[in-house]
Design a protein around this motif. Structure first.
Motif, PDB file in Angstrom:
ATOM      1  N   ASP A 185      46.343 -19.401  22.420  1.00 26.16           N
ATOM      2  CA  ASP A 185      45.200 -18.496  22.527  1.00 26.16           C
ATOM      3  C   ASP A 185      45.634 -17.035  22.405  1.00 26.16           C
ATOM      4  OD1 ASP A 185      46.307 -17.783  25.002  1.00 26.16           O
ATOM      5  OD2 ASP A 185      44.938 -19.041  26.142  1.00 26.16           O
ATOM      6  N   THR A 186      46.945 -16.822  22.194  1.00 26.75           N
ATOM      7  CA  THR A 186      47.500 -15.470  22.120  1.00 26.75           C
ATOM      8  C   THR A 186      48.690 -15.463  21.171  1.00 26.75           C
ATOM      9  OG1 THR A 186      46.888 -14.990  24.422  1.00 26.75           O
ATOM     10  CG2 THR A 186      48.617 -13.620  23.450  1.00 26.75           C
ATOM     11  N   PHE A 187      48.787 -14.432  20.331  1.00 27.02           N
ATOM     12  CA  PHE A 187      50.035 -14.193  19.610  1.00 27.02           C
ATOM     13  C   PHE A 187      50.121 -12.717  19.276  1.00 27.02           C
ATOM     14  CE2 PHE A 187      47.213 -14.596  15.987  1.00 27.02           C
ATOM     15  CZ  PHE A 187      47.786 -13.838  14.972  1.00 27.02           C
ATOM     16  N   PHE A 188      51.259 -12.303  18.724  1.00 29.54           N
ATOM     17  CA  PHE A 188      51.513 -10.900  18.412  1.00 29.54           C
ATOM     18  C   PHE A 188      51.948 -10.797  16.960  1.00 29.54           C
ATOM     19  CE2 PHE A 188      52.238 -11.745  22.858  1.00 29.54           C
ATOM     20  CZ  PHE A 188      51.469 -10.771  23.475  1.00 29.54           C
ATOM     21  N   ILE A 189      51.515  -9.727  16.298  1.00 32.79           N
ATOM     22  CA  ILE A 189      51.805  -9.568  14.879  1.00 32.79           C
ATOM     23  C   ILE A 189      52.511  -8.234  14.643  1.00 32.79           C
ATOM     24  CG2 ILE A 189      49.434  -8.722  14.520  1.00 32.79           C
ATOM     25  CD1 ILE A 189      49.630  -9.830  11.642  1.00 32.79           C
ATOM     26  N   ALA A 190      53.660  -8.317  13.962  1.00 27.57           N
ATOM     27  CA  ALA A 190      54.444  -7.138  13.611  1.00 27.57           C
ATOM     28  C   ALA A 190      54.193  -6.791  12.154  1.00 27.57           C
ATOM     29  CB  ALA A 190      55.934  -7.406  13.839  1.00 27.57           C
ATOM     30  N   SER A 191      53.997  -5.511  11.891  1.00 33.05           N
ATOM     31  CA  SER A 191      53.800  -5.033  10.521  1.00 33.05           C
ATOM     32  C   SER A 191      54.290  -3.599  10.452  1.00 33.05           C
ATOM     33  CB  SER A 191      52.323  -5.119  10.114  1.00 33.05           C
ATOM     34  OG  SER A 191      51.523  -4.282  10.953  1.00 33.05           O
ATOM     35  N   GLY A 192      54.421  -3.084   9.275  1.00 35.16           N
ATOM     36  CA  GLY A 192      54.894  -1.715   9.151  1.00 35.16           C
ATOM     37  C   GLY A 192      54.769  -1.186   7.744  1.00 35.16           C
ATOM     38  N   TYR A 193      54.850   0.119   7.644  1.00 37.24           N
ATOM     39  CA  TYR A 193      54.832   0.770   6.326  1.00 37.24           C
ATOM     40  C   TYR A 193      55.607   2.073   6.435  1.00 37.24           C
ATOM     41  CZ  TYR A 193      53.312   3.585   2.391  1.00 37.24           C
ATOM     42  OH  TYR A 193      53.292   4.395   1.281  1.00 37.24           O
ATOM     43  N   ARG A 194      56.455   2.314   5.445  1.00 37.46           N
ATOM     44  CA  ARG A 194      57.160   3.588   5.356  1.00 37.46           C
ATOM     45  C   ARG A 194      57.062   4.082   3.933  1.00 37.46           C
ATOM     46  NH1 ARG A 194      59.780   7.194   7.806  1.00 37.46           N
ATOM     47  NH2 ARG A 194      59.578   6.079   9.803  1.00 37.46           N
ATOM     48  N   GLY A 195      56.334   5.193   3.759  1.00 31.41           N
ATOM     49  CA  GLY A 195      56.183   5.794   2.440  1.00 31.41           C
ATOM     50  C   GLY A 195      57.254   6.823   2.173  1.00 31.41           C
ATOM     51  N   LYS A 196      57.035   7.599   1.137  1.00 30.32           N
ATOM     52  CA  LYS A 196      57.990   8.638   0.789  1.00 30.32           C
ATOM     53  C   LYS A 196      57.904   9.786   1.785  1.00 30.32           C
ATOM     54  CE  LYS A 196      57.835   7.602  -4.171  1.00 30.32           C
ATOM     55  NZ  LYS A 196      57.516   8.129  -5.522  1.00 30.32           N
ATOM     56  N   GLY A 197      59.035  10.437   1.990  1.00 29.14           N
ATOM     57  CA  GLY A 197      59.064  11.556   2.915  1.00 29.14           C
ATOM     58  C   GLY A 197      59.074  11.085   4.358  1.00 29.14           C
ATOM     59  N   ASP A 198      58.584  11.943   5.246  1.00 30.38           N
ATOM     60  CA  ASP A 198      58.604  11.647   6.677  1.00 30.38           C
ATOM     61  C   ASP A 198      57.230  11.935   7.250  1.00 30.38           C
ATOM     62  OD1 ASP A 198      59.623  10.865   9.080  1.00 30.38           O
ATOM     63  OD2 ASP A 198      60.423  12.832   9.605  1.00 30.38           O
ATOM     64  N   SER A 199      56.739  11.034   8.071  1.00 32.13           N
ATOM     65  CA  SER A 199      55.425  11.202   8.686  1.00 32.13           C
ATOM     66  C   SER A 199      55.396  10.376   9.968  1.00 32.13           C
ATOM     67  CB  SER A 199      54.302  10.720   7.757  1.00 32.13           C
ATOM     68  OG  SER A 199      53.067  10.630   8.454  1.00 32.13           O
ATOM     69  N   PRO A 200      54.789  10.889  11.028  1.00 28.79           N
ATOM     70  CA  PRO A 200      54.673  10.099  12.263  1.00 28.79           C
ATOM     71  C   PRO A 200      53.790   8.867  12.092  1.00 28.79           C
ATOM     72  CG  PRO A 200      53.394  12.131  12.425  1.00 28.79           C
ATOM     73  CD  PRO A 200      54.220  12.249  11.183  1.00 28.79           C
ATOM     74  N   THR A 201      53.035   8.809  11.011  1.00 30.85           N
ATOM     75  CA  THR A 201      52.183   7.636  10.767  1.00 30.85           C
ATOM     76  C   THR A 201      52.975   6.473  10.180  1.00 30.85           C
ATOM     77  OG1 THR A 201      51.556   8.296   8.509  1.00 30.85           O
ATOM     78  CG2 THR A 201      50.239   9.176  10.321  1.00 30.85           C
ATOM     79  N   TYR A 202      54.203   6.726   9.702  1.00 29.76           N
ATOM     80  CA  TYR A 202      55.031   5.654   9.152  1.00 29.76           C
ATOM     81  C   TYR A 202      55.755   4.921  10.276  1.00 29.76           C
ATOM     82  CZ  TYR A 202      54.547   8.171   4.664  1.00 29.76           C
ATOM     83  OH  TYR A 202      54.058   8.786   3.543  1.00 29.76           O
ATOM     84  N   GLY A 203      56.226   3.740   9.955  1.00 27.67           N
ATOM     85  CA  GLY A 203      57.052   3.016  10.908  1.00 27.67           C
ATOM     86  C   GLY A 203      56.519   1.635  11.211  1.00 27.67           C
ATOM     87  N   MET A 204      57.039   1.050  12.283  1.00 25.76           N
ATOM     88  CA  MET A 204      56.668  -0.303  12.682  1.00 25.76           C
ATOM     89  C   MET A 204      55.554  -0.277  13.728  1.00 25.76           C
ATOM     90  SD  MET A 204      58.275  -2.537  10.946  1.00 25.76           S
ATOM     91  CE  MET A 204      57.818  -3.962  11.930  1.00 25.76           C
ATOM     92  N   ASP A 205      54.822  -1.365  13.747  1.00 27.11           N
ATOM     93  CA  ASP A 205      53.727  -1.529  14.693  1.00 27.11           C
ATOM     94  C   ASP A 205      53.732  -2.972  15.176  1.00 27.11           C
ATOM     95  OD1 ASP A 205      50.986  -0.479  15.767  1.00 27.11           O
ATOM     96  OD2 ASP A 205      50.488  -2.385  14.808  1.00 27.11           O
ATOM     97  N   VAL A 206      53.265  -3.196  16.395  1.00 29.59           N
ATOM     98  CA  VAL A 206      53.071  -4.566  16.864  1.00 29.59           C
ATOM     99  C   VAL A 206      51.765  -4.601  17.639  1.00 29.59           C
ATOM    100  CG1 VAL A 206      54.460  -4.225  18.968  1.00 29.59           C
ATOM    101  CG2 VAL A 206      54.092  -6.529  18.068  1.00 29.59           C
ATOM    102  N   SER A 207      50.946  -5.602  17.355  1.00 29.90           N
ATOM    103  CA  SER A 207      49.630  -5.673  17.986  1.00 29.90           C
ATOM    104  C   SER A 207      49.363  -7.072  18.502  1.00 29.90           C
ATOM    105  CB  SER A 207      48.536  -5.253  16.999  1.00 29.90           C
ATOM    106  OG  SER A 207      48.462  -6.149  15.906  1.00 29.90           O
ATOM    107  N   HIS A 208      48.366  -7.156  19.350  1.00 27.88           N
ATOM    108  CA  HIS A 208      47.980  -8.398  20.026  1.00 27.88           C
ATOM    109  C   HIS A 208      46.792  -9.034  19.308  1.00 27.88           C
ATOM    110  CE1 HIS A 208      44.984 -10.223  22.765  1.00 27.88           C
ATOM    111  NE2 HIS A 208      46.007 -10.790  23.365  1.00 27.88           N
ATOM    112  N   ARG A 209      46.783 -10.360  19.257  1.00 26.14           N
ATOM    113  CA  ARG A 209      45.624 -11.099  18.771  1.00 26.14           C
ATOM    114  C   ARG A 209      45.343 -12.228  19.758  1.00 26.14           C
ATOM    115  NH1 ARG A 209      45.484  -7.304  15.901  1.00 26.14           N
ATOM    116  NH2 ARG A 209      44.996  -7.195  13.669  1.00 26.14           N
ATOM    117  N   GLY A 210      44.075 -12.448  20.045  1.00 26.01           N
ATOM    118  CA  GLY A 210      43.710 -13.501  20.979  1.00 26.01           C
ATOM    119  C   GLY A 210      42.403 -14.157  20.607  1.00 26.01           C
ATOM    120  N   GLY A 211      42.179 -15.333  21.135  1.00 21.86           N
ATOM    121  CA  GLY A 211      40.954 -16.073  20.882  1.00 21.86           C
ATOM    122  C   GLY A 211      40.970 -17.381  21.639  1.00 21.86           C
TER     123      GLY A 211
END
Length: 566
Positions: A185-211
């Motif tokens: 009923d629960t798991f976690f998903i890792a994803s990420g994106y890194r574009g050109k240059g440097d930005s605080p919006t780039y990098g890895m993310d992990v989020s929760h999913r449930g049902g």
């Protein structure tokens, strides 16, 4: 608008993929709000939250660039925060973990702090500064809170860790792993994106999913799929997958502390007919599995297996019922079906008041029919009531609240017996649900609906009650006004003047066979129960549900019909 055009937007807390998804789904107005809540540091309450956790979920990429999620755990205080822009974890992935050795200097790292027992969570994305004997030093790029939607509430405990059990790697799900996923009923998903240059919006993310258990579908031994529901409109995961489809899934066996890590490529189904198979789903996400790591008994933590569920509700209608009573009608935020309830039960809700660290928790009786696709609660505005004032004064259609499953045992326990429903003031709310249910019955058992109100201005459901009794000769309604107004019409708006009288009970037919349901102020119920017991009604036939404060037990007495003003 193309992704390149969107990417030119300055000072956005979202990268090009996230903004593209927001544009596609028509929620670009989220950005102005997000700029106020997505920070480049941890506020004091978030630092306190993370440093009190027994574990965090972490994401990174392995040496081949594949994203994975794992658990970092440790003793009390294993997470510290020397300042608002840094966290230090005195923990590392175990030997055999998919991310063993991945948290090296400069590596992108996503953190999800989640407290299952209270359903609080906070996401932090950043990068590793140092990985040495002092632990993993982590620098914050972005920090933001998440709503508690879909989190299954679980208490945890520590156990002695089992060691020396090797991890198992494979590329195809076994039958046992398939069942693990199907029962999750629960798991976690890792994803990420890194574009050109440097930005605080780039990098890895992990989020929760449930049902609910079974919300994840196993399509084959290398492919799984899950429905994506309405969320906070940030679309961090979808935005990452749009630009980089590589993803990692993490499943925790809460009973054994074992971990199942998957990594592969994800695809997003935006609009196929398959989406309709999942009530309320907005999209489907499918993972084509490329590698699997299973770690038996990896953690020194255990959680309760059966978890309480929480749903997010959207207010769709706000209906004034009387001068100080209003009904609030909700549907499911994700468009799915709501858990059914029995007439007479109540709904525990949570309201998020700005400035408060904890939600306002209250329980209100459900006042609508039990067979509808919505929940209706009916609330009296109390001058000093924190929750009732919030609901009346601030909650408008479109607002989101949280709820737990309907509960309570103030429900009908017989299907044929006569019923006498007795209420005063806002105590009428569960009686309305019971009246709806019994009015829809095919049987003709005798039903008396007796209600006391001050006057027509303070009489909720005046028309609804009479309408339900129309063409149902087995349902008889009697309303007593203690202080009727000149414009209140005897015989139309109310049936007797004064408080509910003991003599009314004599009109209810066979009292010995009837079940009595009473709801209102405690003093009112005490007086009604006393009157019934004096008439030799079996105590097992009397059911009560209290509203409001106790007051004085003698402040409201059952009395004979009396002149106005008494």
């Amino acid at each position: 608008m193309t992704i390149d055009d969107i990417a030119k937007t300055e000072a956005s807390p979202f990268h090009a993929g996230e903004r593209s998804v927001q544009e596609r789904l028509g929620v670009r107005d989220i950005e102005s709000w997000a700029k106020r809540v997505v920070r480049d540091y941890l506020p004091a309450e978030h630092r306190e939250f993370h440093t009190a956790l027994p574990f965090v979920i972490a994401s990174a990429r392995d040496e081949n660039g594949r994203p994975w999620a794992t658990v970092l755990e440790g003793p009390d205080g294993f997470v510290t925060s020397p300042d608002p822009r840094h966290l230090i974890f005195q923990a590392r992935p175990g030997h055999g973990d998919a991310l063993a050795g991945a948290f090296v200097e400069g590596a992108d790292m996503g953190i999800l702090g989640i407290e299952l027992a209270t359903r609080r969570r906070n996401r932090v994305n950043g990068h590793v500064l140092v990985d040495d004997s002092d632990g993993i030093s982590f620098a914050v790029d972005q920090s933001f809170g998440n709503c508690p939607q879909y989190i299954r509430e679980r208490a945890w405990r520590r156990v002695e860790r089992v060691t020396n059990i090797p991890a198992v790697r494979s590329t195809h799900l076994s039958a046992r792993q398939t069942n693990w996923i199907l029962c999750a009923d629960t798991f976690f998903i890792a994803s990420g994106y890194r574009g050109k240059g440097d930005s605080p919006t780039y990098g890895m993310d992990v989020s929760h999913r449930g049902g609910d258990r079974g919300f994840i579908q196993v399509l084959s031994d290398t492919e799984i799929r899950f429905p994506d529901y309405a969320g906070n409109n940030h679309y961090n995961t979808l935005g990452n997958l749009l630009l980089d489809p590589r993803a990692g899934f993490l499943f925790i066996d809460f009973g054994t502390g074992s971990l199942l890590q998957l990594s592969g490529r994800a695809s997003i189904d935006w609009d196929s007919d398959d989406i309709s198979e999942y009530t309320g789903a907005k999209r489907l996400i499918t993972l084509q599995i490329e590698e699997i790591v299973e770690q038996p008994y990896a953690l020194g933590l255990r959680w309760q297996l059966e978890a309480d569920s929480v749903r997010s509700l959207r207010l769709i209608e706000k209906i004034p019922e009387s001068e100080d009573v209003t009904s609030f009608v909700f549907d499911a935020r994700d468009g799915g079906s709501l858990m059914p309830f029995k007439s007479g039960q109540h709904l525990p809700i949570e309201l998020m008041e700005p400035g408060l660290n904890e939600p306002i928790r209250r329980t209100y009786s459900l006042s609508g029919p039990p067979n509808e696709s919505t929940y209706r609660i009916t609330v009296k505005r109390e001058p000093n009531g924190l929750a009732s004032r919030y609901l009346h004064d601030r909650l408008e259609p479109g607002a989101i609240i949280q709820c737990r499953p309907p509960s309570g045992d103030f429900v009908l326990d017989c299907s044929e017996c006569p019923l006498v429903l007795i209420s005063s003031g806002v105590g009428v709310t569960p009686m309305m649900s019971i009246l709806h249910a019994t009015a829809a019955e095919e049987r003709d058992r005798p039903i008396w609906f007796i209600h006391g109100a001050r006057d027509g201005d303070h009489h909720p459901f005046k028309r609804e009650t009479r309408k339900l009794a129309t063409d149902r000769p087995n349902i008889r309604v009697h309303v007593a006004y203690s202080r009727p107004r000149p414009e209140d019409k005897l015989g139309t708006d109310f049936d007797s003047e004064g408080r509910i009288s003991a003599e009314l009970f004599e009109r209810c037919g066979n009292q010995q066979a009837a079940q009595y349901y009473i709801c209102g102020p405690i003093s009112f119920m005490a007086a009604v129960q006393e009157a019934l017991l004096n008439r030799h009604v079996d105590p097992d036939q009397i059911h009560v549900e209290s509203f409001g404060s106790a007051g004085g037990l003698s402040s409201l007495q059952i009395e004979s019909a009396s002149p106005a003003g008494r």
